[in-house]
Design a protein around this motif. Structure first.
Motif, PDB file in Angstrom:
ATOM      1  N   GLU A   1     101.784  55.876   3.405  1.00 55.43           N
ATOM      2  CA  GLU A   1     101.972  54.802   2.446  1.00 55.43           C
ATOM      3  C   GLU A   1     100.611  54.475   1.841  1.00 55.43           C
ATOM      4  O   GLU A   1      99.645  54.246   2.563  1.00 55.43           O
ATOM      5  CB  GLU A   1     102.552  53.601   3.182  1.00 55.43           C
ATOM      6  CG  GLU A   1     103.048  52.509   2.315  1.00 55.43           C
ATOM      7  CD  GLU A   1     103.774  51.453   3.123  1.00 55.43           C
ATOM      8  OE1 GLU A   1     104.818  51.001   2.657  1.00 55.43           O
ATOM      9  OE2 GLU A   1     103.292  51.087   4.212  1.00 55.43           O
TER      10      GLU A   1
ATOM     11  N   ASP B   1     107.484  52.929  -4.297  1.00 54.63           N
ATOM     12  CA  ASP B   1     108.438  51.924  -3.841  1.00 54.63           C
ATOM     13  C   ASP B   1     108.426  50.783  -4.855  1.00 54.63           C
ATOM     14  O   ASP B   1     107.400  50.132  -5.044  1.00 54.63           O
ATOM     15  CB  ASP B   1     108.041  51.426  -2.450  1.00 54.63           C
ATOM     16  CG  ASP B   1     109.029  50.439  -1.864  1.00 54.63           C
ATOM     17  OD1 ASP B   1     109.868  49.892  -2.615  1.00 54.63           O
ATOM     18  OD2 ASP B   1     108.966  50.220  -0.638  1.00 54.63           O
ATOM     19  N   LYS B   2     109.551  50.544  -5.511  1.00 56.89           N
ATOM     20  CA  LYS B   2     109.605  49.540  -6.573  1.00 56.89           C
ATOM     21  C   LYS B   2     109.434  48.118  -6.052  1.00 56.89           C
ATOM     22  O   LYS B   2     108.992  47.247  -6.783  1.00 56.89           O
ATOM     23  CB  LYS B   2     110.925  49.664  -7.327  1.00 56.89           C
ATOM     24  CG  LYS B   2     111.015  50.937  -8.114  1.00 56.89           C
ATOM     25  CD  LYS B   2     112.318  51.045  -8.853  1.00 56.89           C
ATOM     26  CE  LYS B   2     112.349  52.383  -9.584  1.00 56.89           C
ATOM     27  NZ  LYS B   2     113.607  52.582 -10.289  1.00 56.89           N
ATOM     28  N   ARG B   3     109.764  47.877  -4.780  1.00 54.59           N
ATOM     29  CA  ARG B   3     109.628  46.530  -4.217  1.00 54.59           C
ATOM     30  C   ARG B   3     108.175  46.184  -3.928  1.00 54.59           C
ATOM     31  O   ARG B   3     107.715  45.096  -4.247  1.00 54.59           O
ATOM     32  CB  ARG B   3     110.427  46.400  -2.924  1.00 54.59           C
ATOM     33  CG  ARG B   3     111.914  46.527  -3.080  1.00 54.59           C
ATOM     34  CD  ARG B   3     112.633  46.487  -1.743  1.00 54.59           C
ATOM     35  NE  ARG B   3     112.204  47.623  -0.909  1.00 54.59           N
ATOM     36  CZ  ARG B   3     111.620  47.504   0.276  1.00 54.59           C
ATOM     37  NH1 ARG B   3     111.397  46.342   0.800  1.00 54.59           N
ATOM     38  NH2 ARG B   3     111.273  48.581   0.952  1.00 54.59           N
ATOM     39  N   THR B   4     107.450  47.117  -3.294  1.00 54.30           N
ATOM     40  CA  THR B   4     106.086  46.828  -2.844  1.00 54.30           C
ATOM     41  C   THR B   4     105.005  47.422  -3.733  1.00 54.30           C
ATOM     42  O   THR B   4     103.841  47.111  -3.571  1.00 54.30           O
ATOM     43  CB  THR B   4     105.873  47.376  -1.425  1.00 54.30           C
ATOM     44  OG1 THR B   4     106.040  48.792  -1.452  1.00 54.30           O
ATOM     45  CG2 THR B   4     106.842  46.747  -0.445  1.00 54.30           C
ATOM     46  N   LYS B   5     105.394  48.317  -4.636  1.00 51.26           N
ATOM     47  CA  LYS B   5     104.450  49.046  -5.516  1.00 51.26           C
ATOM     48  C   LYS B   5     103.558  50.005  -4.746  1.00 51.26           C
ATOM     49  O   LYS B   5     102.511  50.412  -5.229  1.00 51.26           O
ATOM     50  CB  LYS B   5     103.589  48.087  -6.343  1.00 51.26           C
ATOM     51  CG  LYS B   5     104.365  47.085  -7.153  1.00 51.26           C
ATOM     52  CD  LYS B   5     105.210  47.740  -8.203  1.00 51.26           C
ATOM     53  CE  LYS B   5     105.876  46.684  -9.083  1.00 51.26           C
ATOM     54  NZ  LYS B   5     107.133  47.085  -9.596  1.00 51.26           N
ATOM     55  N   ASN B   6     103.957  50.387  -3.529  1.00 55.88           N
ATOM     56  CA  ASN B   6     103.208  51.352  -2.731  1.00 55.88           C
ATOM     57  C   ASN B   6     103.691  52.767  -3.046  1.00 55.88           C
ATOM     58  O   ASN B   6     104.878  52.984  -3.282  1.00 55.88           O
ATOM     59  CB  ASN B   6     103.399  51.094  -1.231  1.00 55.88           C
ATOM     60  CG  ASN B   6     102.817  49.777  -0.799  1.00 55.88           C
ATOM     61  OD1 ASN B   6     101.959  49.218  -1.460  1.00 55.88           O
ATOM     62  ND2 ASN B   6     103.278  49.271   0.317  1.00 55.88           N
TER      63      ASN B   6
END
Length: 57
Positions: free
Chosen positions: A47, A30-35
């Motif tokens: 996750e 996930d590019k927003r959270t880096k998860n």
């Protein structure tokens, strides 16, 4: 790019899921959270946080 802790946890979780014949459909970051997000089977979403800890979503 996933962290080293995420890579180790991802391998362990993917191995565990496939050893019980649960298919892995998607592994992505996930590019927003880096998860790291793993979609497996019909209902399993996992996750993995940058520190290597994980949870079912």
């Amino acid at each position: 790019m996933p962290t080293n802790q995420q890579l180790k946890t991802c391998f362990i979780l993917c191995y565990s899921n496939t050893s019980v014949y649960l298919p892995i459909y998607l592994v992505t970051v996930d590019k927003r959270t880096k998860n790291v997000v793993i979609l497996a089977g019909e209902e399993t979403e996992i996750e993995i946080y940058p520190n290597g800890l994980w949870r079912y979503v």
